[in-house]
Design a protein around this motif. Structure first.
Motif, PDB file in Angstrom:
ATOM      1  N   PHE A  80       0.336  -1.252   0.061  1.00  0.00           N
ATOM      2  CA  PHE A  80       0.233   0.203  -0.366  1.00  0.00           C
ATOM      3  C   PHE A  80       0.653   1.248  -0.216  1.00  0.00           C
ATOM      4  O   PHE A  80       0.639   2.344  -0.782  1.00  0.00           O
ATOM      5  N   SER A  81       1.739   1.457   0.730  1.00  0.00           N
ATOM      6  CA  SER A  81       2.179   2.748   1.243  1.00  0.00           C
ATOM      7  C   SER A  81       2.806   3.001  -0.321  1.00  0.00           C
ATOM      8  O   SER A  81       3.041   3.988  -1.025  1.00  0.00           O
ATOM      9  N   ALA A  82       4.306   1.810  -0.156  1.00  0.00           N
ATOM     10  CA  ALA A  82       5.155   1.600  -1.746  1.00  0.00           C
ATOM     11  C   ALA A  82       4.274   2.080  -2.848  1.00  0.00           C
ATOM     12  O   ALA A  82       4.616   3.317  -3.561  1.00  0.00           O
ATOM     13  N   LEU A  83       3.165   1.398  -3.228  1.00  0.00           N
ATOM     14  CA  LEU A  83       2.523   1.578  -4.219  1.00  0.00           C
ATOM     15  C   LEU A  83       2.066   3.188  -4.594  1.00  0.00           C
ATOM     16  O   LEU A  83       1.556   4.128  -5.354  1.00  0.00           O
ATOM     17  N   ASP A  84       1.585   3.964  -3.135  1.00  0.00           N
ATOM     18  CA  ASP A  84       1.102   5.156  -3.008  1.00  0.00           C
ATOM     19  C   ASP A  84       2.159   6.015  -3.315  1.00  0.00           C
ATOM     20  O   ASP A  84       2.177   7.257  -4.196  1.00  0.00           O
ATOM     21  N   LYS A  85       3.262   5.843  -2.724  1.00  0.00           N
ATOM     22  CA  LYS A  85       4.860   7.013  -2.914  1.00  0.00           C
ATOM     23  C   LYS A  85       5.026   6.555  -4.560  1.00  0.00           C
ATOM     24  O   LYS A  85       5.229   7.593  -5.554  1.00  0.00           O
ATOM     25  N   ILE A  86       5.020   5.705  -5.384  1.00  0.00           N
ATOM     26  CA  ILE A  86       4.857   5.263  -6.324  1.00  0.00           C
ATOM     27  C   ILE A  86       4.060   6.093  -7.609  1.00  0.00           C
ATOM     28  O   ILE A  86       4.357   6.690  -8.457  1.00  0.00           O
ATOM     29  N   LEU A  87       3.004   5.546  -7.578  1.00  0.00           N
ATOM     30  CA  LEU A  87       1.804   6.661  -7.888  1.00  0.00           C
ATOM     31  C   LEU A  87       1.719   7.648  -7.065  1.00  0.00           C
ATOM     32  O   LEU A  87       0.898   8.402  -8.480  1.00  0.00           O
ATOM     33  N   ASN A  88       2.010   8.082  -6.716  1.00  0.00           N
ATOM     34  CA  ASN A  88       1.604   9.640  -6.337  1.00  0.00           C
ATOM     35  C   ASN A  88       2.671   9.927  -5.842  1.00  0.00           C
ATOM     36  O   ASN A  88       3.065  10.701  -4.849  1.00  0.00           O
ATOM     37  N   PHE A  89       4.035   9.895  -6.746  1.00  0.00           N
ATOM     38  CA  PHE A  89       5.210  10.694  -6.397  1.00  0.00           C
ATOM     39  C   PHE A  89       5.156  12.385  -5.895  1.00  0.00           C
ATOM     40  O   PHE A  89       5.764  12.345  -5.258  1.00  0.00           O
ATOM     41  N   ARG A  90       4.625  12.690  -6.516  1.00  0.00           N
ATOM     42  CA  ARG A  90       4.333  14.465  -6.419  1.00  0.00           C
ATOM     43  C   ARG A  90       4.049  14.627  -5.117  1.00  0.00           C
ATOM     44  O   ARG A  90       4.354  15.319  -4.244  1.00  0.00           O
ATOM     45  N   GLY A  91       3.074  14.154  -4.460  1.00  0.00           N
ATOM     46  CA  GLY A  91       2.501  14.336  -3.384  1.00  0.00           C
ATOM     47  C   GLY A  91       2.680  13.956  -2.069  1.00  0.00           C
ATOM     48  O   GLY A  91       3.124  14.700  -1.465  1.00  0.00           O
ATOM     49  N   ALA A  92       3.796  13.027  -2.174  1.00  0.00           N
ATOM     50  CA  ALA A  92       4.731  12.115  -1.686  1.00  0.00           C
ATOM     51  C   ALA A  92       5.479  13.239  -1.218  1.00  0.00           C
ATOM     52  O   ALA A  92       5.974  13.178  -0.134  1.00  0.00           O
ATOM     53  N   VAL A  93       5.892  13.429  -2.341  1.00  0.00           N
ATOM     54  CA  VAL A  93       7.515  14.811  -2.597  1.00  0.00           C
ATOM     55  C   VAL A  93       7.100  15.935  -1.649  1.00  0.00           C
ATOM     56  O   VAL A  93       7.154  16.361  -0.819  1.00  0.00           O
ATOM     57  N   GLY A  94       5.155  16.325  -2.081  1.00  0.00           N
ATOM     58  CA  GLY A  94       5.028  17.433  -1.181  1.00  0.00           C
ATOM     59  C   GLY A  94       4.919  17.364   0.094  1.00  0.00           C
ATOM     60  O   GLY A  94       5.390  18.287   0.764  1.00  0.00           O
ATOM     61  N   GLN A  95       4.785  16.361   0.390  1.00  0.00           N
ATOM     62  CA  GLN A  95       4.183  16.349   1.909  1.00  0.00           C
ATOM     63  C   GLN A  95       5.492  16.046   3.291  1.00  0.00           C
ATOM     64  O   GLN A  95       6.154  16.439   3.707  1.00  0.00           O
ATOM     65  N   ALA A  96       6.451  15.464   2.243  1.00  0.00           N
ATOM     66  CA  ALA A  96       7.849  15.152   3.097  1.00  0.00           C
ATOM     67  C   ALA A  96       8.480  16.810   2.642  1.00  0.00           C
ATOM     68  O   ALA A  96       9.530  16.510   3.341  1.00  0.00           O
ATOM     69  N   GLN A  97       8.093  17.556   1.566  1.00  0.00           N
ATOM     70  CA  GLN A  97       8.980  18.218   1.565  1.00  0.00           C
ATOM     71  C   GLN A  97       8.050  19.468   3.408  1.00  0.00           C
ATOM     72  O   GLN A  97       8.912  20.693   3.656  1.00  0.00           O
ATOM     73  N   GLU A  98       7.301  19.023   3.414  1.00  0.00           N
ATOM     74  CA  GLU A  98       6.848  19.690   5.754  1.00  0.00           C
ATOM     75  C   GLU A  98       8.192  19.532   6.565  1.00  0.00           C
ATOM     76  O   GLU A  98       7.998  19.863   7.390  1.00  0.00           O
ATOM     77  N   ALA A  99       8.432  17.970   6.101  1.00  0.00           N
ATOM     78  CA  ALA A  99       9.561  18.240   6.637  1.00  0.00           C
ATOM     79  C   ALA A  99      10.998  18.335   6.594  1.00  0.00           C
ATOM     80  O   ALA A  99      11.724  19.043   7.484  1.00  0.00           O
ATOM     81  N   VAL A 100      11.219  18.590   5.433  1.00  0.00           N
ATOM     82  CA  VAL A 100      12.709  19.510   4.312  1.00  0.00           C
ATOM     83  C   VAL A 100      11.782  20.392   3.397  1.00  0.00           C
ATOM     84  O   VAL A 100      11.532  19.506   3.038  1.00  0.00           O
ATOM     85  N   ALA A 101      12.414  20.991   3.484  1.00  0.00           N
ATOM     86  CA  ALA A 101      12.340  22.425   2.428  1.00  0.00           C
ATOM     87  C   ALA A 101      12.571  21.865   1.378  1.00  0.00           C
ATOM     88  O   ALA A 101      11.931  23.134  -0.129  1.00  0.00           O
ATOM     89  N   SER A 102      14.289  21.406   0.937  1.00  0.00           N
ATOM     90  CA  SER A 102      14.996  21.131  -0.475  1.00  0.00           C
ATOM     91  C   SER A 102      13.270  20.367  -0.487  1.00  0.00           C
ATOM     92  O   SER A 102      13.606  19.055  -0.564  1.00  0.00           O
TER      93      SER A 102
END
Length: 158
Positions: free
Chosen positions: A23-45
């Motif tokens: 589930f989480s792995a597929l979500d990261k693959i299928l929604n990579f941009r959204g996952a990166v956006g969420q990760a940007q909450e923790a790191v700015a770059s």
């Protein structure tokens, strides 16, 4: 009953990793941009955020397979326990919104339960890492990449 024992052993491990693989792995693959956006909450770059998502994807897939197959499963479970703890601290900071006492639908209260679910899952992985006995820590430190032999059936002598 050996076949039932094997099925139960596999299903217990499957339930532990099912959140990550698939589930989480597929979500990261299928929604990579959204996952990166969420990760940007923790790191700015954006680049660092993308690297975090790729590292998370690697952990979720490879470590989950280790837990399922029994190959270096204790080390894999240890990494997944750390992963759960880190994600709880970085993405479930219930103390930040400041609205914990505002009612059951507050953001802080929702994060509170997610935070503890992550830590409880980490505890489940630590049971694979160390086992249930007090000697498990020493056994893990002596051979961290050893398998726990989850699908071995020991036949008792009559």
């Amino acid at each position: 009953m050996p076949s039932l024992s094997l099925v139960v052993a596999f299903l217990v491990r499957l339930v532990l990793v099912l959140l990550f693989l698939p589930f989480s792995a597929l979500d990261k693959i299928l929604n990579f941009r959204g996952a990166v956006g969420q990760a940007q909450e923790a790191v700015a770059s954006r680049g660092a955020a993308a690297a975090l998502i790729c590292a998370g994807l690697f952990v979720e897939v490879v470590m989950s397979l280790g837990v399922l197959t029994g190959i270096a499963d204790r080390a894999a479970a240890f990494v997944l326990a750390g992963y759960c703890a880190v994600t709880a601290l970085l993405w479930k900071p219930f103390w930040k919104p400041g609205d914990f006492w505002d009612g059951p639908q507050s953001r802080g209260r929702t994060l509170f339960w997610d935070f503890w679910k992550n830590l409880a899952l980490a505890g489940g992985f630590l049971l694979i890492t160390f086992g249930t006995g007090a000697d498990g820590v020493a056994r893990f430190l002596d051979a961290p990449l050893a398998s726990s032999d989850p699908y071995r059936i020991v036949r008792e002598q009559p």
